[in-house]
Design a protein around this motif. Structure first.
Motif, PDB file in Angstrom:
ATOM      1  N   GLN A 182       0.832  -1.201   0.000  1.00  0.00           N
ATOM      2  CA  GLN A 182       0.000   0.000   0.000  1.00  0.00           C
ATOM      3  C   GLN A 182       0.867   1.253   0.000  1.00  0.00           C
ATOM      4  O   GLN A 182       0.623   2.211  -0.744  1.00  0.00           O
ATOM      5  CB  GLN A 182      -0.918  -0.005   1.212  1.00  0.00           C
ATOM      6  CG  GLN A 182      -1.855   1.191   1.311  1.00  0.00           C
ATOM      7  CD  GLN A 182      -2.868   1.233   0.191  1.00  0.00           C
ATOM      8  OE1 GLN A 182      -3.802   0.447   0.155  1.00  0.00           O
ATOM      9  NE2 GLN A 182      -2.683   2.150  -0.742  1.00  0.00           N
ATOM     10  N   ALA A 209      -5.532  11.798   8.891  1.00  0.00           N
ATOM     11  CA  ALA A 209      -6.441  12.246   7.838  1.00  0.00           C
ATOM     12  C   ALA A 209      -5.992  13.600   7.299  1.00  0.00           C
ATOM     13  O   ALA A 209      -5.676  14.515   8.065  1.00  0.00           O
ATOM     14  CB  ALA A 209      -7.868  12.340   8.366  1.00  0.00           C
ATOM     15  N   ILE A 213     -12.797  13.880   8.513  1.00  0.00           N
ATOM     16  CA  ILE A 213     -13.680  12.861   7.945  1.00  0.00           C
ATOM     17  C   ILE A 213     -14.573  12.304   9.041  1.00  0.00           C
ATOM     18  O   ILE A 213     -14.239  12.384  10.235  1.00  0.00           O
ATOM     19  CB  ILE A 213     -12.875  11.720   7.292  1.00  0.00           C
ATOM     20  CG1 ILE A 213     -11.963  11.061   8.326  1.00  0.00           C
ATOM     21  CG2 ILE A 213     -12.067  12.228   6.112  1.00  0.00           C
ATOM     22  CD1 ILE A 213     -11.250   9.829   7.822  1.00  0.00           C
ATOM     23  N   SER A 216     -15.507   6.406  12.056  1.00  0.00           N
ATOM     24  CA  SER A 216     -16.061   5.084  11.801  1.00  0.00           C
ATOM     25  C   SER A 216     -15.755   4.164  12.977  1.00  0.00           C
ATOM     26  O   SER A 216     -14.680   4.268  13.570  1.00  0.00           O
ATOM     27  CB  SER A 216     -15.448   4.498  10.519  1.00  0.00           C
ATOM     28  OG  SER A 216     -15.698   3.110  10.432  1.00  0.00           O
ATOM     29  N   PHE A 220      -9.704   4.032  10.976  1.00  0.00           N
ATOM     30  CA  PHE A 220      -9.337   4.797   9.779  1.00  0.00           C
ATOM     31  C   PHE A 220      -8.135   4.115   9.152  1.00  0.00           C
ATOM     32  O   PHE A 220      -7.030   4.146   9.686  1.00  0.00           O
ATOM     33  CB  PHE A 220      -9.019   6.237  10.196  1.00  0.00           C
ATOM     34  CG  PHE A 220      -8.434   7.090   9.110  1.00  0.00           C
ATOM     35  CD1 PHE A 220      -9.160   7.366   7.960  1.00  0.00           C
ATOM     36  CD2 PHE A 220      -7.166   7.623   9.241  1.00  0.00           C
ATOM     37  CE1 PHE A 220      -8.632   8.164   6.964  1.00  0.00           C
ATOM     38  CE2 PHE A 220      -6.620   8.428   8.260  1.00  0.00           C
ATOM     39  CZ  PHE A 220      -7.363   8.695   7.105  1.00  0.00           C
ATOM     40  N   HIS A 224      -7.592   4.429   2.951  1.00  0.00           N
ATOM     41  CA  HIS A 224      -8.541   5.534   2.805  1.00  0.00           C
ATOM     42  C   HIS A 224      -7.923   6.638   1.953  1.00  0.00           C
ATOM     43  O   HIS A 224      -6.739   6.952   2.096  1.00  0.00           O
ATOM     44  CB  HIS A 224      -8.914   6.076   4.184  1.00  0.00           C
ATOM     45  CG  HIS A 224     -10.110   6.976   4.187  1.00  0.00           C
ATOM     46  ND1 HIS A 224     -10.071   8.273   3.698  1.00  0.00           N
ATOM     47  CD2 HIS A 224     -11.390   6.764   4.602  1.00  0.00           C
ATOM     48  CE1 HIS A 224     -11.261   8.824   3.837  1.00  0.00           C
ATOM     49  NE2 HIS A 224     -12.081   7.930   4.374  1.00  0.00           N
ATOM     50  N   ARG A 225      -8.693   7.229   1.064  1.00  0.00           N
ATOM     51  CA  ARG A 225      -8.156   8.207   0.113  1.00  0.00           C
ATOM     52  C   ARG A 225      -7.617   9.467   0.788  1.00  0.00           C
ATOM     53  O   ARG A 225      -6.842  10.210   0.177  1.00  0.00           O
ATOM     54  CB  ARG A 225      -9.219   8.574  -0.914  1.00  0.00           C
ATOM     55  CG  ARG A 225     -10.439   9.278  -0.370  1.00  0.00           C
ATOM     56  CD  ARG A 225     -11.513   9.415  -1.441  1.00  0.00           C
ATOM     57  NE  ARG A 225     -12.702  10.101  -0.959  1.00  0.00           N
ATOM     58  CZ  ARG A 225     -12.901  11.415  -1.069  1.00  0.00           C
ATOM     59  NH1 ARG A 225     -11.982  12.169  -1.651  1.00  0.00           N
ATOM     60  NH2 ARG A 225     -13.996  11.972  -0.618  1.00  0.00           N
ATOM     61  N   HIS A 226      -7.987   9.709   2.050  1.00  0.00           N
ATOM     62  CA  HIS A 226      -7.475  10.882   2.760  1.00  0.00           C
ATOM     63  C   HIS A 226      -6.335  10.528   3.714  1.00  0.00           C
ATOM     64  O   HIS A 226      -5.853  11.399   4.455  1.00  0.00           O
ATOM     65  CB  HIS A 226      -8.595  11.564   3.551  1.00  0.00           C
ATOM     66  CG  HIS A 226      -9.625  12.228   2.690  1.00  0.00           C
ATOM     67  ND1 HIS A 226      -9.306  13.164   1.732  1.00  0.00           N
ATOM     68  CD2 HIS A 226     -10.977  12.085   2.645  1.00  0.00           C
ATOM     69  CE1 HIS A 226     -10.415  13.573   1.122  1.00  0.00           C
ATOM     70  NE2 HIS A 226     -11.439  12.939   1.656  1.00  0.00           N
ATOM     71  N   ALA A 227      -5.892   9.271   3.721  1.00  0.00           N
ATOM     72  CA  ALA A 227      -4.826   8.859   4.638  1.00  0.00           C
ATOM     73  C   ALA A 227      -3.476   9.438   4.205  1.00  0.00           C
ATOM     74  O   ALA A 227      -3.125   9.432   3.035  1.00  0.00           O
ATOM     75  CB  ALA A 227      -4.745   7.342   4.703  1.00  0.00           C
ATOM     76  N   HIS A 243      -2.309   9.752  -0.994  1.00  0.00           N
ATOM     77  CA  HIS A 243      -3.005   9.238  -2.179  1.00  0.00           C
ATOM     78  C   HIS A 243      -3.325  10.315  -3.204  1.00  0.00           C
ATOM     79  O   HIS A 243      -3.563  10.010  -4.366  1.00  0.00           O
ATOM     80  CB  HIS A 243      -4.328   8.572  -1.758  1.00  0.00           C
ATOM     81  CG  HIS A 243      -4.167   7.349  -0.932  1.00  0.00           C
ATOM     82  ND1 HIS A 243      -3.923   6.109  -1.468  1.00  0.00           N
ATOM     83  CD2 HIS A 243      -4.226   7.172   0.416  1.00  0.00           C
ATOM     84  CE1 HIS A 243      -3.842   5.209  -0.499  1.00  0.00           C
ATOM     85  NE2 HIS A 243      -4.018   5.831   0.650  1.00  0.00           N
TER      86      HIS A 243
END
Length: 314
Positions: A182, A209, A213, A216, A220, A224-227, A243
């Motif tokens: 990743q 983040a 966001i 959850s 997190f 995740h696209r904001h990680a 990302h």
């Protein structure tokens, strides 16, 4: 008897040297005892046999420590180049991705968190078994108030405490490959701090983040696209892994606010130690303000409190 390494560094010495002063010393702030000490990288960030549990035959399992030594030897020259702001080729990026992932799974914070997940999983499996057995009895008309009361009791977070041996957290290394892949797929760039000295910690690899966001119950994740991973390379440089950056390997200047935020993240996510070049009261206050470790890995299961211990007592 073969020679083996008992003093095992959870923060690599060659990494800590990037944060040393001109005399080769580094400061360690420990929020558990509330003090700071100056030492060499050789005497910093280690624990006896942290990666070498005893096997059933009474011998130490040293494969993890040997693997980490190989990862470090491959990564060391490449990390120096990153510290100089150099771009890596595809194969070199794979090598450093594995090193950064290893920095995540080897940290005492992550070993503790993975052990806590093992406790949550065991609690969930027990409660699920009891619930399934009770439902079967209800269908047959054989259930009792006592059994229903036991199920309700197991569902209460404050009802029980589950103790887990910290060595169970070594299963964190099973996640090394997917985390490494990743990281390699993400975009890398540099951030430079000229006005604020950057620090690192005993849990220097984590993700935050990029923007606010919704929370959850499952945490997190890195995918995740904001990680974003803000990995410190030196007191003046951060490797930003994310990302959404359309300009890989670019260098960006950090203002004071952003540099202080990077230090705040290190303080929040540390296990209990911060490492830095120059000691001052502000870093002591920062370390003590965030003395309670962050639990970044969450199971989503609300069950008994899980306590991770160095070793279970028989």
């Amino acid at each position: 008897m073969k020679d083996r390494t008992k003093r095992q560094h959870f923060v690599p010495r060659f990494y800590l040297r990037n944060f040393c002063d001109a005399d080769g010393y580094i400061w360690t702030h420990d929020s558990r005892c509330g003090d700071a000490r100056r030492s060499t990288p050789e005497n910093t960030g280690f624990e006896t046999n942290i990666y070498s549990p005893l096997a059933e035959d009474g011998e130490r399992f040293d494969e993890i420590e040997g693997f980490l030594a190989d990862v470090e030897s491959s990564a060391a020259p490449l990390l120096t180049r990153l510290g100089n702001g150099e771009q890596l080729d595809a194969d070199e990026k794979v090598t450093i991705s594995l090193f950064i992932a290893s920095m995540f799974v080897r940290s005492p914070a992550q070993i503790r968190q993975f052990a806590a997940l093992a406790g949550d999983t065991a609690s969930w499996m027990t409660a699920t078994h009891v619930e399934g057995d009770l439902i079967s009895k209800q269908k047959r008309g054989e259930d009792t108030q006592l059994e229903e009361g036991v199920l309700d009791y197991l569902a209460r977070k404050d009802a029980l405490k589950v103790s887990v041996d910290r060595r169970a957290g070594l299963m964190s290394f099973l996640q090394l490959d997917p985390i490494s892949r990743q990281i390699n797929e993400m975009t890398w760039s540099f951030e430079i701090s000229k006005d604020v000295e950057l620090i690192t910690s005993d849990n220097s690899v984590f993700w935050v983040a990029a923007e606010k966001i919704p929370r959850s119950p499952y945490g997190f994740g890195l995918a995740h696209r904001h990680a974003v991973i803000p990995f410190p390379l030196s007191p003046s440089r951060v490797l930003r892994i994310d990302h959404g950056n359309l300009r890989p390997w670019q260098t960006h200047l950090m203002d004071k606010r952003r540099a202080k935020l990077a230090n705040k993240y290190q303080a929040q996510h540390k296990d209990h130690c911060l490492y830095y070049r120059t000691h001052h009261d502000g870093l002591h206050q920062l370390g003590m303000k965030y003395s309670k470790p962050v639990q970044q890995l969450e199971s989503g299961y609300t069950g008994p409190e899980v306590r991770v211990v160095r070793k279970l007592k028989h």
